[in-house]
Design a protein around this motif. Structure first.
Motif, PDB file in Angstrom:
ATOM      1  N   CYS A  75       0.842  -1.186   0.000  1.00 18.33           N
ATOM      2  CA  CYS A  75       0.000   0.000   0.000  1.00 18.33           C
ATOM      3  C   CYS A  75       0.884   1.245   0.000  1.00 18.33           C
ATOM      4  N   ASP A  76       0.580   2.192  -0.879  1.00 18.00           N
ATOM      5  CA  ASP A  76       1.320   3.447  -0.963  1.00 18.00           C
ATOM      6  C   ASP A  76       0.962   4.314   0.242  1.00 18.00           C
ATOM      7  N   ASP A  78       2.502   7.259   0.988  1.00 17.04           N
ATOM      8  CA  ASP A  78       3.173   8.548   0.790  1.00 17.04           C
ATOM      9  C   ASP A  78       2.477   9.713   1.478  1.00 17.04           C
ATOM     10  N   GLU A 132      -9.722  -0.211   0.061  1.00 18.35           N
ATOM     11  CA  GLU A 132      -8.273  -0.205  -0.170  1.00 18.35           C
ATOM     12  C   GLU A 132      -7.669  -1.600   0.024  1.00 18.35           C
ATOM     13  N   GLY A 144      -4.822   0.588  -7.007  1.00 20.11           N
ATOM     14  CA  GLY A 144      -3.738   0.582  -6.043  1.00 20.11           C
ATOM     15  C   GLY A 144      -4.227   1.034  -4.684  1.00 20.11           C
ATOM     16  N   CYS A 145      -3.687   0.439  -3.677  1.00 21.87           N
ATOM     17  CA  CYS A 145      -4.002   0.812  -2.298  1.00 21.87           C
ATOM     18  C   CYS A 145      -3.189   2.063  -1.959  1.00 21.87           C
ATOM     19  N   GLN A 146      -3.882   3.109  -1.502  1.00 24.75           N
ATOM     20  CA  GLN A 146      -3.201   4.362  -1.168  1.00 24.75           C
ATOM     21  C   GLN A 146      -3.782   4.942   0.117  1.00 24.75           C
ATOM     22  N   SER A 147      -2.907   5.295   1.035  1.00 24.59           N
ATOM     23  CA  SER A 147      -3.363   5.910   2.281  1.00 24.59           C
ATOM     24  C   SER A 147      -4.054   7.240   2.011  1.00 24.59           C
ATOM     25  N   ASP A 149      -6.097   7.943  -0.288  1.00 23.16           N
ATOM     26  CA  ASP A 149      -7.508   7.696  -0.600  1.00 23.16           C
ATOM     27  C   ASP A 149      -8.353   7.603   0.672  1.00 23.16           C
TER      28      ASP A 149
END
Length: 185
Positions: A75-76, A78, A132, A144-147, A149
């Motif tokens: 999971c991103d 960033d 996610e 894509g899994c993104q924090s 989001d």
């Protein structure tokens, strides 16, 4: 307009999915409205909003359908904070992620203050985590899994809840005035 054009181009199963989901939501509305002790129109709008979120986030992207997509292995993380205002004001994923959850929050805010409505709000805040996780776990969707989001979805949900709750309170006050009663302070 660009926001919607890009969205529909990137998520080609959204509109066909909504055409299938809308009649199903209509059939579910009386049962869910009775269970939540809420207005059927509000519940129908809530179910449509939920279906829109699921279809927008858990169907394959146009890239994945045309050329395939590699599976993300992590999971991103960033961005773990609120987005900069410039991202919220630009036609960008951030804005789309916020806007996606506003209708769901709005309809939940209109439900009223019951335990079941409260449980629905908690479930709505859990929904981005489920999405996610599924985006990370399901191969080939081009997702894509993104924090970021999670944060953007929570912003949209909260904005919708505030507006919906405010509208519900205003409608209750207008209704009380029409009946000649007022709420005690």
């Amino acid at each position: 307009m660009q926001l919607f054009t890009e969205f529909f181009a990137s998520v080609p199963w959204f509109l066909p999915g909504m055409l299938v989901w809308a009649p199903a939501a209509l059939l579910l509305t009386p049962t869910v409205a009775d269970a939540l002790r809420s207005n059927r129109l509000v519940v129908f709008a809530m179910l449509i909003s939920f279906g829109g979120v699921v279809l927008a986030t858990l169907t394959p992207t146009s890239v994945a359908l045309s050329v395939g997509a590699p599976q993300a292995e992590w999971c991103d993380l960033d961005r773990m904070a609120l987005p900069p205002l410039s991202e919220l004001l630009a036609v960008h994923d951030t804005l789309r992620n916020v806007l996606l959850f506003i209708p769901l929050g709005l309809t939940l805010g209109l439900l009223g203050r019951t335990r079941r409505a409260g449980a629905m709000v908690i479930a709505a805040y859990a929904l981005p985590f489920v999405i996610e996780t599924l985006q990370l776990a399901l191969p080939g969707m081009g997702r894509g899994c993104q924090s970021a989001d999670l944060i953007d979805n929570a912003i949209g949900l909260t904005l919708g809840l505030v507006v919906g709750g405010t509208l519900r309170i205003a409608a209750d006050q207008i209704s009380r005035r029409g009946r000649g009663t007022t709420a005690s302070p």
